[in-house]
Design a protein around this motif. Structure first.
Motif, PDB file in Angstrom:
ATOM      1  N   ASN A  96      19.520  -9.184 -63.328  1.00  0.00           N
ATOM      2  CA  ASN A  96      19.293  -8.946 -62.157  1.00  0.00           C
ATOM      3  C   ASN A  96      19.371  -7.653 -61.822  1.00  0.00           C
ATOM      4  O   ASN A  96      19.487  -6.995 -60.699  1.00  0.00           O
ATOM      5  N   PRO A  98      18.159  -4.138 -60.830  1.00  0.00           N
ATOM      6  CA  PRO A  98      16.879  -3.900 -59.991  1.00  0.00           C
ATOM      7  C   PRO A  98      16.055  -2.823 -60.542  1.00  0.00           C
ATOM      8  O   PRO A  98      14.938  -2.725 -60.616  1.00  0.00           O
ATOM      9  N   TYR A 121       8.896  -7.213 -59.106  1.00  0.00           N
ATOM     10  CA  TYR A 121       9.307  -5.990 -57.710  1.00  0.00           C
ATOM     11  C   TYR A 121      10.012  -7.160 -56.861  1.00  0.00           C
ATOM     12  O   TYR A 121      10.880  -6.650 -56.115  1.00  0.00           O
ATOM     13  N   GLN A 122       9.510  -8.400 -56.590  1.00  0.00           N
ATOM     14  CA  GLN A 122      10.310  -9.119 -55.581  1.00  0.00           C
ATOM     15  C   GLN A 122      11.567  -9.582 -56.177  1.00  0.00           C
ATOM     16  O   GLN A 122      12.692  -9.750 -55.092  1.00  0.00           O
ATOM     17  N   HIS A 123      11.838  -9.786 -57.304  1.00  0.00           N
ATOM     18  CA  HIS A 123      12.883 -10.157 -57.789  1.00  0.00           C
ATOM     19  C   HIS A 123      13.966  -8.971 -57.478  1.00  0.00           C
ATOM     20  O   HIS A 123      15.316  -9.084 -57.272  1.00  0.00           O
ATOM     21  N   LEU A 125      13.884  -6.809 -55.108  1.00  0.00           N
ATOM     22  CA  LEU A 125      14.175  -6.635 -53.785  1.00  0.00           C
ATOM     23  C   LEU A 125      15.409  -7.703 -53.427  1.00  0.00           C
ATOM     24  O   LEU A 125      15.982  -7.361 -52.447  1.00  0.00           O
ATOM     25  N   ARG A 126      15.282  -8.780 -54.239  1.00  0.00           N
ATOM     26  CA  ARG A 126      16.382  -9.866 -53.887  1.00  0.00           C
ATOM     27  C   ARG A 126      17.637  -9.107 -54.290  1.00  0.00           C
ATOM     28  O   ARG A 126      18.690  -9.485 -53.587  1.00  0.00           O
ATOM     29  N   SER A 127      17.643  -8.507 -55.397  1.00  0.00           N
ATOM     30  CA  SER A 127      18.866  -7.863 -55.806  1.00  0.00           C
ATOM     31  C   SER A 127      19.264  -6.612 -55.030  1.00  0.00           C
ATOM     32  O   SER A 127      20.399  -6.402 -54.811  1.00  0.00           O
ATOM     33  N   PRO A 129      17.762  -5.422 -51.746  1.00  0.00           N
ATOM     34  CA  PRO A 129      16.793  -5.120 -50.633  1.00  0.00           C
ATOM     35  C   PRO A 129      16.462  -3.496 -50.211  1.00  0.00           C
ATOM     36  O   PRO A 129      17.496  -2.641 -50.572  1.00  0.00           O
ATOM     37  N   HIS A 130      15.525  -3.375 -49.545  1.00  0.00           N
ATOM     38  CA  HIS A 130      15.165  -1.981 -49.196  1.00  0.00           C
ATOM     39  C   HIS A 130      14.909  -1.003 -50.416  1.00  0.00           C
ATOM     40  O   HIS A 130      15.205   0.226 -50.026  1.00  0.00           O
ATOM     41  N   GLU A 135       9.050  -2.098 -53.393  1.00  0.00           N
ATOM     42  CA  GLU A 135       8.095  -1.996 -52.358  1.00  0.00           C
ATOM     43  C   GLU A 135       6.737  -1.329 -52.666  1.00  0.00           C
ATOM     44  O   GLU A 135       5.527  -1.793 -52.477  1.00  0.00           O
TER      45      GLU A 135
END
Length: 289
Positions: A96, A98, A121-123, A125-127, A129-130, A135
């Protein structure tokens, strides 16, 4: 991600260099002259995307607990396979992480595998955010299919990292692709306010101004670049676009002769001239070419 592309718009990137955007590759501008229609796409679309690429030479190191610097050097040196190997090793023990996920996403992006890149990239952002770099990655992968979705991702990146010039450059590219040239110019000016040395944003701003109805301003912006030591086919094509829309087709054709035969230069100028000064038709032609 970051760098200088060889076709119209250029994206700036995290590695510190410049790498071609998806639009740039599709347009076929990178050092090759194709038929006038595809060169038109390269000049307009590519010109609005001045951006991501490579930077430092590749170097090797033993894989340890924190070796993402090796992956980033590999990305900057144009070796995504090495970056993939290093990030896979890191993620095996820290699935995880990032930063590792973003670096692996960048490697997949360079390998033209946006499915896996977007998943990373989505993983990330889950780990975390922002995270603006994730993004940006999502936006770049979305660019060729849906510039509006890309623009939303880039806008999030500008909010999460308001000091990131490349995020504003990428946002300007996406806005221009939707013929939102005033908004694009504002984003690109913000990129330059944050980083006055960001040539990608200068190139993109010049073309956005020209396509948005102020070709004289675009000509003024691009003129010093086309006469400078780093002039490239992208810069010349964008300058020719501004010249044509400003009513100087002969000068535009002369500029294009550096990179293509006379008949293709004349055809490109003729097509550009039909778009007039508003730029809307040109952007639509580029987006659907």
């Amino acid at each position: 991600m970051g760098g200088q592309g060889g076709d119209g718009m250029i994206r700036a990137g995290r590695s510190g260099g410049e790498r071609q955007t998806g639009w740039a590759r599709q347009a076929g501008w990178a050092g090759q002259a194709g038929r006038a229609g595809r060169l038109l796409i390269g000049a307009i679309v590519g010109g609005l995307l001045a951006g991501c690429a490579t930077g430092t030479p590749q170097r090797t190191a033993a894989i340890g607990d924190r070796t993402l610097n090796v992956a980033r050097s590999a990305l900057a040196g144009g070796n995504p396979e090495m970056a993939l190997s290093v990030t896979n090793a890191v993620l095996k023990s820290s699935p995880n992480d990032p930063e590792a996920l973003i670096d692996r996403g960048d490697a997949y992006y360079l390998l033209k595998n946006c499915g896996r890149a977007s998943a990373d990239y989505q993983h990330a952002l889950r780990s975390a955010p922002h995270t603006a770099m994730a993004e940006l990655g999502l936006g770049r992968c979305a660019m060729t299919q849906n510039p509006r979705i890309a623009a939303a991702a880039f806008e999030r990146a500008t909010r999460d990292a308001p000091g990131n010039a490349e995020a504003f450059n990428d946002l300007g590219i996406a806005q221009a692709s939707e013929s939102e040239f005033s908004a694009a110019a504002a984003s690109l000016r913000q990129a330059l306010a944050l980083d006055p040395s960001l040539q990608a944003a200068k190139i993109n701003l010049g073309l956005a101004l020209a396509l948005g109805g102020d070709p004289a301003a675009g000509e003024t912006m691009l003129g010093p670049l086309v006469r400078g030591p780093d002039a490239s086919p992208i810069i010349r094509a964008n300058y020719a676009t501004a010249l044509t829309l400003a009513g100087h087709p002969d000068a535009a054709a002369k500029i294009l002769l550096v990179d293509m035969p006379a008949n293709e230069a004349d055809a490109m100028v003729s097509q550009l001239a039909t778009f007039g000064h508003g730029g809307h038709g040109a952007a639509e032609a580029a987006g659907h070419g």
